[in-house]
Design a protein around this motif. Structure first.
Motif, PDB file in Angstrom:
ATOM      1  N   GLY A   1       6.944  -2.231  -4.620  1.00  0.00           N
ATOM      2  CA  GLY A   1       6.006  -1.183  -4.974  1.00  0.00           C
ATOM      3  C   GLY A   1       4.925  -1.018  -3.917  1.00  0.00           C
ATOM      4  O   GLY A   1       4.833  -1.777  -2.960  1.00  0.00           O
ATOM      5  N   ILE A   2       4.090  -0.041  -4.139  1.00  0.00           N
ATOM      6  CA  ILE A   2       3.033   0.250  -3.182  1.00  0.00           C
ATOM      7  C   ILE A   2       2.007  -0.876  -3.168  1.00  0.00           C
ATOM      8  O   ILE A   2       1.696  -1.466  -4.196  1.00  0.00           O
ATOM      9  CB  ILE A   2       2.378   1.607  -3.504  1.00  0.00           C
ATOM     10  N   GLN A   3       1.482  -1.172  -1.987  1.00  0.00           N
ATOM     11  CA  GLN A   3       0.439  -2.180  -1.828  1.00  0.00           C
ATOM     12  C   GLN A   3      -0.890  -1.482  -1.547  1.00  0.00           C
ATOM     13  O   GLN A   3      -0.950  -0.577  -0.714  1.00  0.00           O
ATOM     14  CB  GLN A   3       0.777  -3.116  -0.665  1.00  0.00           C
ATOM     15  N   VAL A   4      -1.925  -1.908  -2.252  1.00  0.00           N
ATOM     16  CA  VAL A   4      -3.268  -1.365  -2.046  1.00  0.00           C
ATOM     17  C   VAL A   4      -4.169  -2.542  -1.698  1.00  0.00           C
ATOM     18  O   VAL A   4      -4.344  -3.449  -2.516  1.00  0.00           O
ATOM     19  CB  VAL A   4      -3.782  -0.646  -3.308  1.00  0.00           C
ATOM     20  N   GLU A   5      -4.700  -2.522  -0.506  1.00  0.00           N
ATOM     21  CA  GLU A   5      -5.506  -3.647  -0.032  1.00  0.00           C
ATOM     22  C   GLU A   5      -6.925  -3.200   0.248  1.00  0.00           C
ATOM     23  O   GLU A   5      -7.143  -2.215   0.964  1.00  0.00           O
ATOM     24  CB  GLU A   5      -4.886  -4.241   1.231  1.00  0.00           C
ATOM     25  N   GLN A   6      -7.875  -3.958  -0.274  1.00  0.00           N
ATOM     26  CA  GLN A   6      -9.271  -3.632  -0.083  1.00  0.00           C
ATOM     27  C   GLN A   6      -9.952  -4.745   0.705  1.00  0.00           C
ATOM     28  O   GLN A   6      -9.663  -5.923   0.521  1.00  0.00           O
ATOM     29  CB  GLN A   6      -9.976  -3.447  -1.428  1.00  0.00           C
ATOM     30  N   SER A   7     -10.877  -4.320   1.561  1.00  0.00           N
ATOM     31  CA  SER A   7     -11.637  -5.292   2.339  1.00  0.00           C
ATOM     32  C   SER A   7     -13.064  -4.796   2.528  1.00  0.00           C
ATOM     33  O   SER A   7     -13.303  -3.582   2.549  1.00  0.00           O
ATOM     34  CB  SER A   7     -10.957  -5.527   3.699  1.00  0.00           C
ATOM     35  N   PRO A   8     -14.045  -5.721   2.654  1.00  0.00           N
ATOM     36  CA  PRO A   8     -13.902  -7.156   2.428  1.00  0.00           C
ATOM     37  C   PRO A   8     -13.826  -7.445   0.927  1.00  0.00           C
ATOM     38  O   PRO A   8     -14.303  -6.648   0.123  1.00  0.00           O
ATOM     39  CB  PRO A   8     -15.190  -7.714   3.025  1.00  0.00           C
ATOM     40  N   LEU A  21     -16.801  -0.050   2.814  1.00  0.00           N
ATOM     41  CA  LEU A  21     -15.671  -0.698   2.148  1.00  0.00           C
ATOM     42  C   LEU A  21     -14.401   0.048   2.548  1.00  0.00           C
ATOM     43  O   LEU A  21     -14.401   1.273   2.667  1.00  0.00           O
ATOM     44  CB  LEU A  21     -15.856  -0.661   0.630  1.00  0.00           C
ATOM     45  N   ARG A  22     -13.324  -0.718   2.707  1.00  0.00           N
ATOM     46  CA  ARG A  22     -12.085  -0.105   3.190  1.00  0.00           C
ATOM     47  C   ARG A  22     -10.963  -0.316   2.197  1.00  0.00           C
ATOM     48  O   ARG A  22     -10.857  -1.368   1.562  1.00  0.00           O
ATOM     49  CB  ARG A  22     -11.690  -0.698   4.544  1.00  0.00           C
ATOM     50  N   CYS A  23     -10.089   0.694   2.116  1.00  0.00           N
ATOM     51  CA  CYS A  23      -8.903   0.653   1.261  1.00  0.00           C
ATOM     52  C   CYS A  23      -7.714   1.103   2.096  1.00  0.00           C
ATOM     53  O   CYS A  23      -7.696   2.230   2.592  1.00  0.00           O
ATOM     54  CB  CYS A  23      -9.101   1.570   0.062  1.00  0.00           C
ATOM     55  N   ASN A  24      -6.728   0.221   2.268  1.00  0.00           N
ATOM     56  CA  ASN A  24      -5.479   0.558   2.947  1.00  0.00           C
ATOM     57  C   ASN A  24      -4.362   0.628   1.916  1.00  0.00           C
ATOM     58  O   ASN A  24      -4.303  -0.201   0.999  1.00  0.00           O
ATOM     59  CB  ASN A  24      -5.122  -0.512   3.991  1.00  0.00           C
ATOM     60  N   PHE A  25      -3.458   1.576   2.077  1.00  0.00           N
ATOM     61  CA  PHE A  25      -2.323   1.667   1.164  1.00  0.00           C
ATOM     62  C   PHE A  25      -1.044   1.816   1.975  1.00  0.00           C
ATOM     63  O   PHE A  25      -1.044   2.388   3.055  1.00  0.00           O
ATOM     64  CB  PHE A  25      -2.497   2.786   0.140  1.00  0.00           C
ATOM     65  N   SER A  26       0.021   1.289   1.404  1.00  0.00           N
ATOM     66  CA  SER A  26       1.246   1.060   2.189  1.00  0.00           C
ATOM     67  C   SER A  26       2.223   2.235   2.194  1.00  0.00           C
ATOM     68  O   SER A  26       3.195   2.204   2.940  1.00  0.00           O
ATOM     69  CB  SER A  26       1.976  -0.173   1.654  1.00  0.00           C
ATOM     70  N   ASP A  27       1.951   3.250   1.367  1.00  0.00           N
ATOM     71  CA  ASP A  27       2.913   4.348   1.272  1.00  0.00           C
ATOM     72  C   ASP A  27       2.152   5.642   1.006  1.00  0.00           C
ATOM     73  O   ASP A  27       0.964   5.615   0.685  1.00  0.00           O
ATOM     74  CB  ASP A  27       3.915   4.062   0.149  1.00  0.00           C
ATOM     75  N   VAL A  89      -4.743   4.365  -6.171  1.00  0.00           N
ATOM     76  CA  VAL A  89      -3.941   5.464  -5.640  1.00  0.00           C
ATOM     77  C   VAL A  89      -2.991   5.980  -6.712  1.00  0.00           C
ATOM     78  O   VAL A  89      -2.500   5.210  -7.551  1.00  0.00           O
ATOM     79  CB  VAL A  89      -3.142   5.033  -4.386  1.00  0.00           C
ATOM     80  N   LEU A  90      -2.778   7.270  -6.664  1.00  0.00           N
ATOM     81  CA  LEU A  90      -1.892   7.924  -7.623  1.00  0.00           C
ATOM     82  C   LEU A  90      -0.477   7.882  -7.069  1.00  0.00           C
ATOM     83  O   LEU A  90      -0.215   8.418  -5.991  1.00  0.00           O
ATOM     84  CB  LEU A  90      -2.355   9.366  -7.840  1.00  0.00           C
ATOM     85  N   LEU A  91       0.429   7.259  -7.811  1.00  0.00           N
ATOM     86  CA  LEU A  91       1.787   7.100  -7.328  1.00  0.00           C
ATOM     87  C   LEU A  91       2.526   8.431  -7.289  1.00  0.00           C
ATOM     88  O   LEU A  91       2.214   9.354  -8.043  1.00  0.00           O
ATOM     89  CB  LEU A  91       2.543   6.108  -8.215  1.00  0.00           C
ATOM     90  N   LEU A  92       3.531   8.517  -6.414  1.00  0.00           N
ATOM     91  CA  LEU A  92       4.246   9.765  -6.192  1.00  0.00           C
ATOM     92  C   LEU A  92       5.307  10.070  -7.237  1.00  0.00           C
ATOM     93  O   LEU A  92       6.035  11.035  -7.096  1.00  0.00           O
ATOM     94  CB  LEU A  92       4.917   9.737  -4.804  1.00  0.00           C
ATOM     95  N   ASP A  93       5.376   9.256  -8.302  1.00  0.00           N
ATOM     96  CA  ASP A  93       6.460   9.441  -9.261  1.00  0.00           C
ATOM     97  C   ASP A  93       6.203  10.556 -10.263  1.00  0.00           C
ATOM     98  O   ASP A  93       7.012  10.798 -11.152  1.00  0.00           O
ATOM     99  CB  ASP A  93       6.740   8.131 -10.006  1.00  0.00           C
ATOM    100  N   GLY A  94       5.075  11.244 -10.128  1.00  0.00           N
ATOM    101  CA  GLY A  94       4.809  12.377 -11.010  1.00  0.00           C
ATOM    102  C   GLY A  94       4.327  12.010 -12.395  1.00  0.00           C
ATOM    103  O   GLY A  94       4.152  12.877 -13.249  1.00  0.00           O
ATOM    104  N   ASN A  95       4.076  10.734 -12.644  1.00  0.00           N
ATOM    105  CA  ASN A  95       3.645  10.286 -13.966  1.00  0.00           C
ATOM    106  C   ASN A  95       2.173   9.925 -14.021  1.00  0.00           C
ATOM    107  O   ASN A  95       1.726   9.291 -14.981  1.00  0.00           O
ATOM    108  CB  ASN A  95       4.477   9.083 -14.408  1.00  0.00           C
ATOM    109  N   ASN A  96       1.410  10.295 -12.995  1.00  0.00           N
ATOM    110  CA  ASN A  96      -0.040  10.083 -12.968  1.00  0.00           C
ATOM    111  C   ASN A  96      -0.447   8.632 -13.137  1.00  0.00           C
ATOM    112  O   ASN A  96      -1.523   8.342 -13.641  1.00  0.00           O
ATOM    113  CB  ASN A  96      -0.726  10.934 -14.046  1.00  0.00           C
ATOM    114  N   ARG A  97       0.392   7.721 -12.726  1.00  0.00           N
ATOM    115  CA  ARG A  97       0.036   6.305 -12.826  1.00  0.00           C
ATOM    116  C   ARG A  97      -0.768   5.897 -11.602  1.00  0.00           C
ATOM    117  O   ARG A  97      -0.472   6.290 -10.478  1.00  0.00           O
ATOM    118  CB  ARG A  97       1.291   5.448 -12.944  1.00  0.00           C
ATOM    119  N   LEU A  98      -1.800   5.090 -11.863  1.00  0.00           N
ATOM    120  CA  LEU A  98      -2.651   4.582 -10.796  1.00  0.00           C
ATOM    121  C   LEU A  98      -2.292   3.139 -10.469  1.00  0.00           C
ATOM    122  O   LEU A  98      -2.090   2.327 -11.369  1.00  0.00           O
ATOM    123  CB  LEU A  98      -4.119   4.618 -11.231  1.00  0.00           C
TER     124      LEU A  98
END
Lengths: 110, 115
Positions: A1-8, A21-27, A89-98
């Motif tokens: 699944g998608i990875q959401v990484e926050q730093s610091p 503050l930073r947020c990186n996401f994998s997809d 992040v809102l996933l791309l599956d169209g189901n509005n899941r965060l």
């Protein structure tokens, strides 16, 4: 699944200081939200920001979707800014899941 | 935006009992969700509450443990069944509109402590 990484993960600020503050996401994602969770557990919407820059008072956010990151800026921090900041992040599956990152724990000291 | 109210805001429960959390939204919304936040952790999605049909559960969560109802567009309940101390968490209701532009909002959470 998608990875959401926050730093610091943890940040201690002197009152009046600025921080990023930073947020990186994998997809690719449909959207991105920033939240502030106060010490009582309530989750407050800060920004709904799929791309570009938004400002709200002392807070601003920038999302660069093509490079898969978002930044939250806190200027002139106050003790009331303490708490945990979550990127979701809102996933791309169209189901509005965060999907949530693990958060940035911010403590502002007077 | 949507205003979301949850009840109870907090409770202390005995092991083996069940507790139902209510979530009321001030306007009709398409999507409603339940999240769990264990102590010191991030939020994890439990399930999507579907109006008039069975909820859609995420991996690791089952209906027998977390039965969910959603009788209409503005109300949902989550029951935490046969509780153990590991169920001590904040449970949050979320709601919003469908679609790629759907911003989601959260209730104030229900903080459960299981002894």
């Amino acid at each position: 699944g998608i990875q959401v990484e926050q730093s610091p993960p943890d940040l201690i600020l002197q009152e009046g200081a600025n921080s990023t503050l930073r947020c990186n996401f994998s997809d690719s994602v449909n959207n991105l939200q920033w939240f502030h969770q106060n010490p009582w557990g309530q989750l407050i919407n800060l920004f709904y920001i799929p791309s570009g820059t938004k400002q709200n008072g002392r807070l601003s956010a920038t999302t660069v979707a093509t490079e898969r990151y978002s930044l939250l800026y806190i200027s002139s921090s106050q003790t009331t800014d303490s708490g945990v900041y979550f990127c979701a992040v809102l996933l791309l599956d169209g189901n509005n899941r965060l999907a949530f990152g693990k958060g940035n724990q911010v403590v502002v000291i007077p | 935006s949507a205003v979301i109210s949850q009840k109870p805001s907090r409770d202390i429960c005995q092991r083996g009992t069940s507790l139902t959390i209510q979530c009321q939204v001030d306007s009709q919304v398409t999507m409603m969700f339940w999240y769990r936040q264990q102590p010191g952790q991030s939020l994890t999605l439990i399930a999507t509450a579907n109006q008039g049909s069975e909820a859609t559960y995420e991996s690791g969560f089952v209906i027998d443990k977390f039965p969910i109802s959603r009788p209409n567009l503005t109300f949902s309940t989550l029951t935490v069944s046969n509780m153990s101390p590991e169920d001590s968490s904040i449970y949050l209701c979320s709601a919003g509109g469908r679609g790629i532009t759907g911003e989601l909002f959260f209730g104030e959470g229900s903080r459960l402590t299981v002894l």
